[in-house]
Design a protein around this motif. Sequence first.
Motif, PDB file in Angstrom:
ATOM      1  N   UNK A  11       0.868  -1.179   0.000  1.00  0.00           N
ATOM      2  CA  UNK A  11       0.000   0.000   0.000  1.00  0.00           C
ATOM      3  C   UNK A  11       0.900   1.222   0.000  1.00  0.00           C
ATOM      4  N   UNK A  12       0.660   2.131  -0.933  1.00  0.00           N
ATOM      5  CA  UNK A  12       1.394   3.398  -0.930  1.00  0.00           C
ATOM      6  C   UNK A  12       0.529   4.436  -1.618  1.00  0.00           C
ATOM      7  N   UNK A  64       8.198  10.806  -0.612  1.00  0.00           N
ATOM      8  CA  UNK A  64       7.509   9.796  -1.421  1.00  0.00           C
ATOM      9  C   UNK A  64       7.799   8.373  -0.927  1.00  0.00           C
ATOM     10  N   UNK A  65       8.595   8.207   0.099  1.00  0.00           N
ATOM     11  CA  UNK A  65       9.045   6.904   0.584  1.00  0.00           C
ATOM     12  C   UNK A  65       7.992   6.057   1.298  1.00  0.00           C
ATOM     13  N   UNK A  66       7.034   6.629   2.031  1.00  0.00           N
ATOM     14  CA  UNK A  66       6.146   5.807   2.852  1.00  0.00           C
ATOM     15  C   UNK A  66       5.393   4.724   2.084  1.00  0.00           C
ATOM     16  N   UNK A  67       5.329   3.557   2.733  1.00  0.00           N
ATOM     17  CA  UNK A  67       4.557   2.438   2.201  1.00  0.00           C
ATOM     18  C   UNK A  67       4.277   1.469   3.333  1.00  0.00           C
ATOM     19  N   UNK A  68       3.320   0.603   3.106  1.00  0.00           N
ATOM     20  CA  UNK A  68       2.985  -0.469   4.038  1.00  0.00           C
ATOM     21  C   UNK A  68       2.991  -1.754   3.217  1.00  0.00           C
ATOM     22  N   UNK A  69       3.797  -2.719   3.627  1.00  0.00           N
ATOM     23  CA  UNK A  69       3.889  -3.989   2.917  1.00  0.00           C
ATOM     24  C   UNK A  69       3.384  -5.095   3.842  1.00  0.00           C
ATOM     25  N   UNK A  70       2.344  -5.789   3.390  1.00  0.00           N
ATOM     26  CA  UNK A  70       1.788  -6.911   4.143  1.00  0.00           C
ATOM     27  C   UNK A  70       2.210  -8.211   3.460  1.00  0.00           C
ATOM     28  N   UNK A  71       2.767  -9.130   4.248  1.00  0.00           N
ATOM     29  CA  UNK A  71       3.117 -10.439   3.710  1.00  0.00           C
ATOM     30  C   UNK A  71       2.682 -11.514   4.705  1.00  0.00           C
ATOM     31  N   UNK A  72       3.035 -12.740   4.448  1.00  0.00           N
ATOM     32  CA  UNK A  72       2.594 -13.855   5.299  1.00  0.00           C
ATOM     33  C   UNK A  72       3.033 -13.706   6.750  1.00  0.00           C
ATOM     34  N   UNK A  73       4.199 -13.119   6.981  1.00  0.00           N
ATOM     35  CA  UNK A  73       4.732 -13.033   8.343  1.00  0.00           C
ATOM     36  C   UNK A  73       4.256 -11.806   9.112  1.00  0.00           C
ATOM     37  N   UNK A  74       3.754 -10.788   8.419  1.00  0.00           N
ATOM     38  CA  UNK A  74       3.303  -9.587   9.110  1.00  0.00           C
ATOM     39  C   UNK A  74       3.275  -8.378   8.208  1.00  0.00           C
ATOM     40  N   UNK A  78       6.939   1.482   6.421  1.00  0.00           N
ATOM     41  CA  UNK A  78       8.045   2.362   6.059  1.00  0.00           C
ATOM     42  C   UNK A  78       7.506   3.781   6.072  1.00  0.00           C
ATOM     43  N   UNK A  79       7.991   4.589   7.009  1.00  0.00           N
ATOM     44  CA  UNK A  79       7.601   5.997   7.085  1.00  0.00           C
ATOM     45  C   UNK A  79       8.756   6.850   6.573  1.00  0.00           C
ATOM     46  N   UNK A  80       8.745   8.139   6.826  1.00  0.00           N
ATOM     47  CA  UNK A  80       9.766   9.019   6.267  1.00  0.00           C
ATOM     48  C   UNK A  80      11.182   8.586   6.615  1.00  0.00           C
ATOM     49  N   UNK A  81      11.446   8.383   7.888  1.00  0.00           N
ATOM     50  CA  UNK A  81      12.813   8.072   8.306  1.00  0.00           C
ATOM     51  C   UNK A  81      12.920   6.755   9.057  1.00  0.00           C
ATOM     52  N   UNK A  82      11.806   6.042   9.213  1.00  0.00           N
ATOM     53  CA  UNK A  82      11.836   4.808   9.978  1.00  0.00           C
ATOM     54  C   UNK A  82      11.230   3.657   9.194  1.00  0.00           C
ATOM     55  N   UNK A  83      11.597   2.447   9.617  1.00  0.00           N
ATOM     56  CA  UNK A  83      11.051   1.218   9.039  1.00  0.00           C
ATOM     57  C   UNK A  83      10.840   0.271  10.214  1.00  0.00           C
ATOM     58  N   UNK A 118      -0.632   4.690   3.898  1.00  0.00           N
ATOM     59  CA  UNK A 118      -2.059   4.767   3.581  1.00  0.00           C
ATOM     60  C   UNK A 118      -2.533   6.117   4.101  1.00  0.00           C
ATOM     61  N   UNK A 119      -2.685   7.062   3.185  1.00  0.00           N
ATOM     62  CA  UNK A 119      -3.078   8.415   3.565  1.00  0.00           C
ATOM     63  C   UNK A 119      -4.135   8.951   2.606  1.00  0.00           C
ATOM     64  N   UNK A 120      -5.155   9.592   3.156  1.00  0.00           N
ATOM     65  CA  UNK A 120      -6.273  10.041   2.320  1.00  0.00           C
ATOM     66  C   UNK A 120      -6.057  11.361   1.596  1.00  0.00           C
ATOM     67  N   UNK A 121      -4.868  11.894   1.573  1.00  0.00           N
ATOM     68  CA  UNK A 121      -4.609  13.191   0.951  1.00  0.00           C
ATOM     69  C   UNK A 121      -5.304  13.427  -0.370  1.00  0.00           C
TER      70      UNK A 121
END
Length: 148
Positions: A11-12, A64-74, A78-83, A118-121
């Motif tokens: 999701x991005x 532009x970096x933020x994303x959310x990745x869902x996989x089998x383990x969890x 990924x936010x601006x400066x953290x993962x 996931x942002x509604x902008x």
Amino acid sequence: MSELPPLPVTFRPGRTRAVLLTVGVAAFVAITTVALLLETLSPGERASFVFTAALFLGVLVLLARPKVVADESGVTVVNLATRRTLEWAEIVQVNLRPGDPWVFLNLSDGTSLPAMGIQPGIAKERAIRDARTLRALAEAHGAGAGLT
């Protein structure tokens, strides 16, 4: 939600990302071109123009970096400066309330983690659909109390 998407799913904010990267590249090209075309600039001044353009592009790439990745383990957030990688059991609730700038994940340790991917902008309906999908995935994988 009738059917869950196959994992992994990312999701991005696609439109926001496209705008940020397009503006960043266009500004870099424009500023660099101006620096190279201005004959009165010294090499150091030209370099400072290009450096400034690269710095501006870098900031927009970071945004532009933020994303959310869902996989089998969890889920990996990924936010601006953290993962941060979470197991499905750690996610208690997926929240996207009216006025929220992005999804918040309530975690089993009592904290809340912003999921800026996931942002509604620009695309509010897509963000709501993505938040519901992430909630359904969290519930299907043994966690999640719902979307509020």
